[in-house]
Design an enzyme around this catalytic site. Sequence first.
Site, PDB file in Angstrom:
ATOM      1  N   SER A 249      46.306 -27.752   7.656  1.00 41.61           N
ATOM      2  CA  SER A 249      45.552 -27.345   6.585  1.00 41.61           C
ATOM      3  C   SER A 249      45.649 -28.409   5.757  1.00 41.61           C
ATOM      4  CB  SER A 249      46.598 -26.290   5.767  1.00 41.61           C
ATOM      5  OG  SER A 249      45.900 -25.851   4.572  1.00 41.61           O
ATOM      6  N   LYS A 250      44.039 -28.506   4.791  1.00 38.40           N
ATOM      7  CA  LYS A 250      43.996 -29.458   4.007  1.00 38.40           C
ATOM      8  C   LYS A 250      44.682 -29.397   2.922  1.00 38.40           C
ATOM      9  CE  LYS A 250      39.104 -29.738   5.023  1.00 38.40           C
ATOM     10  NZ  LYS A 250      38.560 -28.637   5.501  1.00 38.40           N
ATOM     11  N   ARG A 251      45.269 -27.933   2.557  1.00 38.20           N
ATOM     12  CA  ARG A 251      46.088 -27.665   1.383  1.00 38.20           C
ATOM     13  C   ARG A 251      47.346 -28.183   1.578  1.00 38.20           C
ATOM     14  NH1 ARG A 251      45.815 -22.700   2.226  1.00 38.20           N
ATOM     15  NH2 ARG A 251      43.916 -22.167   0.776  1.00 38.20           N
TER      16      ARG A 251
END
Length: 312
Positions: A249-251
């Site tokens: 995930s980019k998050r």
Amino acid sequence: MTVGRYAPSPSGRMHLGNLCCCLLAWLSAKSQGGRVVLRIEDLDQARCPRKFAELLQQDLDWLGLAADEGGDKGGPHGPYYQSERSGIYQQFYEILWKKGLVYPCFCSRSQLHAADAPHRSDGQVVYAGTCRNLTPEQVAERSRRRPPAWRVKVPDETIGFTDGHLGYYQENLARDCGDFYLRRADGVFAYQLAVVVDDALMGVTQVVRGEDLLSSTPRQLWLYRTLGLPAPEFFHMPLLLAPDGRRLSKRDGDESLENLQAKYTPEEIIGRLAWVCGLQKAPDPRTPAELADGFSWEKVPRQDILLPEGLF
């Protein structure tokens, strides 16, 4: 000629999962002497500022995965930013409208996830058709309280296809999918309509994307047919998972390319990804061009790929 594409939603720097998808899409097209289109899926402009699209294109160039057309490079099928294609989507939305397939939906998120809503085996909510048969008077009354989103009526029909990597897959649209969104209440067109229109008009003949989008394919095939558009061939790749089994995930900042660039050369990154994807026997440095000649989908795993601890 094979025309592949990479269609990211740049809400941050690419992580290894995004890069893996881009690599396989590029190799699949180039191994057949084809071309690659870069389309920026920035329908949600607040979430996908232009700066990330610009960085993504710089990253692809650095890695040796530059597209032949699209993005800021341009080409004969532009614009290549979905945020600039609303007028095109409107034309195809009106085709569905004239067929009597579009209707307003006033359901809130909490209503969609209510206990009596049907669910697929993977936990996704299947729309129950709550607003499908509202009278004109009911539509007018509810419109005074909140603007509607817009859904398309799907038939009680089973649509199947043979994925180029995962094999045969089918869904009953009414039971497994339900009427899906075409347009949000704020006027932004939905992914399902935009991706179908874009791939057809951009001449894409081969779509490579993650296995998590496999279930979108039957409804998209139905849209291609209903809109009179040619459908591409689909290849769904396994998901790349973090060493602890999480989806990247980019998050979560899972090995963003920004971090990787400080530690590895482009060839080292590509070579290690190629190894976990089964394309070479050791994680030796390679360029994409060096991998293209020997590329085969038969080498790529069909199950999700767990990144070895310490690989990056």
